[in-house]
Scaffold this motif. Structure first.
Motif, PDB file in Angstrom:
ATOM      1  N   ASN A   1     -28.420 -17.896  36.401  1.00 50.41           N
ATOM      2  CA  ASN A   1     -29.058 -17.760  35.883  1.00 50.41           C
ATOM      3  C   ASN A   1     -28.460 -16.921  34.660  1.00 50.41           C
ATOM      4  O   ASN A   1     -27.440 -16.140  35.245  1.00 50.41           O
ATOM      5  CB  ASN A   1     -30.363 -17.054  36.026  1.00 50.41           C
ATOM      6  N   ASP A   2     -28.655 -16.606  33.540  1.00 52.17           N
ATOM      7  CA  ASP A   2     -28.069 -15.658  32.812  1.00 52.17           C
ATOM      8  C   ASP A   2     -28.035 -14.183  33.409  1.00 52.17           C
ATOM      9  O   ASP A   2     -29.143 -14.447  33.931  1.00 52.17           O
ATOM     10  CB  ASP A   2     -28.415 -15.828  30.979  1.00 52.17           C
TER      11      ASP A   2
ATOM     12  N   GLN B   1     -20.203 -11.504  28.210  1.00 53.62           N
ATOM     13  CA  GLN B   1     -19.462 -10.978  29.178  1.00 53.62           C
ATOM     14  C   GLN B   1     -19.408 -11.019  30.593  1.00 53.62           C
ATOM     15  O   GLN B   1     -19.132 -11.009  31.138  1.00 53.62           O
ATOM     16  CB  GLN B   1     -19.452  -9.345  28.433  1.00 53.62           C
ATOM     17  N   LEU B   2     -21.212 -10.901  30.833  1.00 58.03           N
ATOM     18  CA  LEU B   2     -21.296 -10.242  32.268  1.00 58.03           C
ATOM     19  C   LEU B   2     -21.519 -11.974  32.858  1.00 58.03           C
ATOM     20  O   LEU B   2     -20.850 -11.516  34.259  1.00 58.03           O
ATOM     21  CB  LEU B   2     -22.469 -10.100  32.142  1.00 58.03           C
ATOM     22  N   ALA B   3     -21.891 -12.676  32.028  1.00 55.06           N
ATOM     23  CA  ALA B   3     -21.983 -14.308  33.049  1.00 55.06           C
ATOM     24  C   ALA B   3     -20.792 -14.617  33.227  1.00 55.06           C
ATOM     25  O   ALA B   3     -20.342 -15.050  34.205  1.00 55.06           O
ATOM     26  CB  ALA B   3     -22.344 -14.932  32.332  1.00 55.06           C
ATOM     27  N   SER B   4     -19.580 -14.044  32.772  1.00 57.28           N
ATOM     28  CA  SER B   4     -18.011 -14.789  32.927  1.00 57.28           C
ATOM     29  C   SER B   4     -17.550 -14.069  34.080  1.00 57.28           C
ATOM     30  O   SER B   4     -16.396 -14.074  34.396  1.00 57.28           O
ATOM     31  CB  SER B   4     -17.385 -14.302  31.690  1.00 57.28           C
TER      32      SER B   4
ATOM     33  N   TRP C   1     -28.043  -2.537  28.223  1.00 56.42           N
ATOM     34  CA  TRP C   1     -27.404  -2.374  29.195  1.00 56.42           C
ATOM     35  C   TRP C   1     -27.399  -3.223  30.271  1.00 56.42           C
ATOM     36  O   TRP C   1     -28.867  -4.316  30.289  1.00 56.42           O
ATOM     37  CB  TRP C   1     -27.714  -1.063  29.919  1.00 56.42           C
ATOM     38  N   GLY C   2     -27.074  -4.125  31.085  1.00 58.17           N
ATOM     39  CA  GLY C   2     -27.079  -4.554  32.162  1.00 58.17           C
ATOM     40  C   GLY C   2     -25.942  -4.629  33.300  1.00 58.17           C
ATOM     41  O   GLY C   2     -25.121  -4.288  33.125  1.00 58.17           O
ATOM     42  N   GLY C   3     -25.963  -4.990  34.139  1.00 53.56           N
ATOM     43  CA  GLY C   3     -24.984  -5.842  35.258  1.00 53.56           C
ATOM     44  C   GLY C   3     -24.898  -4.885  36.287  1.00 53.56           C
ATOM     45  O   GLY C   3     -25.948  -4.157  36.725  1.00 53.56           O
ATOM     46  N   HIS C   4     -23.712  -3.979  37.189  1.00 56.99           N
ATOM     47  CA  HIS C   4     -24.014  -3.233  38.089  1.00 56.99           C
ATOM     48  C   HIS C   4     -23.196  -1.875  38.019  1.00 56.99           C
ATOM     49  O   HIS C   4     -22.311  -2.748  37.500  1.00 56.99           O
ATOM     50  CB  HIS C   4     -24.191  -3.885  39.124  1.00 56.99           C
TER      51      HIS C   4
END
Length: 384
Positions: A2-3, A24-27, A48-51
């Protein structure tokens, strides 16, 4: 797979910016990041996203802040420009006008603008000087006052990588009686109502993103001539990405290196420049003071970074070789080690900011910041 989930919002037409962050987050190139775009006071992108940790356990949240490295220099430059606006600092006056001890050892003619444009010849600390010595304000500035310039001031730029905040911050302290971090808190962040500070306090620790250091630099410092500004700057003192995760770093007053903020706050703060000096009734600069930023001070290969740069007063100006994503127009910007960046487009009344925790190779921008800037520019009409 999932994206990644991207939080926040993008206005219609700015989907490419969200798509770029998702990619960029998925990669895995990004771990956690935020992007904001302000156009004349309207927040058209705030995502915003990720950790916020390398283990990818803690989510990057709306109020996450991160050490933004040399994007801090934009805030410090803004502080000086506020004092210029108030008539308390003259950019063409010698630094020693405000800080008499600085005149030692051949530095009496170095002007404030030279420090702002990285042309002062004082781009680091003479050895011996350790990274932790930067945390002791009095020791650090007394050391700078004693030493001689490393090249003829005003003749070329040499990036003041770690010490520009001390050089300019001591001017702020001598003029106002306030340390730089306090001046920024009381005269910039407070009036604008932004989540931004030089350093960070105990109440911030639980929401600060972990800095993830970059791969080793490609520059073989040991092979450099020991009398070169590049060698002296990179060893005076050696930089440490991991230091940004320590409490001592967060509590220090490092106006070149340790602002903690997020993209939303940086975009609002620096929109002071893009919007003509006033943000929601808070007037910090006039058009005349903003014009100083675009007074080119140096152009050519920087003696410390070894790449072509253009410097105005306090900010970088577009240089197609080094920052290819930026068009050649009235734009000013700077960014931080690992890729964070804030760019001001006064002709468009637009401000773009990007922050992250996984540091990319290089000191000026990254492939990621380049991709985000291109996505923003593809989503907006050309300058009038």
């Amino acid at each position: 797979m999932n994206d990644p989930i991207i939080h926040g919002h993008v206005d219609e037409g700015f989907g490419p910016v969200r798509d770029a962050l998702t990619e960029q987050l998925a990669s895995g190139e990004e771990v956690g990041a935020a992007i904001a775009v302000d156009i004349d006071g309207e927040t058209v992108v705030d995502i915003w996203g990720g950790h916020r940790d390398g283990a990818k356990i803690l989510p990057w949240e709306r109020d996450t802040i991160v050490n933004v490295w040399s994007t801090t220099k934009e805030i410090t430059a803004l502080a000086i420009l506020v004092l210029v606006e108030r008539g308390q600092v003259d950019l063409h006056a010698p630094v020693a006008t405000y800080w008499p001890e600085f005149a030692q050892n051949g530095k009496s003619a170095i002007e404030v603008r030279h420090v702002m444009a990285h042309t002062s010849g004082v781009s680091g600390w003479d050895q011996p000087f350790d990274l932790t010595d930067m945390y002791d304000w009095d020791k650090a500035v007394e050391h700078l006052a004693r030493q001689a310039p490393w090249w003829e001031p005003g003749t070329a730029s040499g990036y003041h990588a770690q010490n520009q905040g001390h050089l300019l911050g001591e001017i702020v302290r001598r003029v106002t009686g306030k340390h730089l971090k306090d001046f920024v808190a009381e005269e910039i962040a407070g009036p604008l109502g932004v989540d931004l500070r030089i350093g960070a306090g105990p109440d911030d620790d639980d929401r600060i993103a972990e800095v993830i250091p970059p791969p080793p630099t490609r520059i073989d410092v040991a092979a450099l001539p020991t009398d070169s500004p590049m060698f002296k700057t990179f060893t005076g003192p050696p930089a440490s990405a991991a230091a940004a995760n320590t409490i001592a770093w967060r509590r220090a007053d490092l106006g070149a290196l340790n602002a903690h903020s997020n993209a939303r706050a940086l975009a609002r703060t620096m929109s002071v420049i893009s919007r003509g000096g006033t943000v929601d009734g808070v007037n910090l600069l006039s058009a005349r003071t903003i014009d100083h930023i675009f007074d080119e001070q140096a152009r050519g290969d920087d003696l410390v970074l070894g790449v072509p740069l253009r410097w105005g007063i306090g900010f970088g100006l577009p240089e197609p070789v080094t920052v290819p994503a930026l068009p050649d127009e009235r734009i000013c910007f700077w960014g931080g080690w690992g890729g964070s960046v804030t760019v001001m487009f006064p002709l468009r009344k637009m401000t773009v900011s990007y922050v992250m925790n996984k540091m990319a190779p290089g000191i000026i921008g990254s492939d990621r910041s380049d991709a985000y800037l291109r996505a923003v520019l593809a989503s907006t009409p050309p300058s009038p």
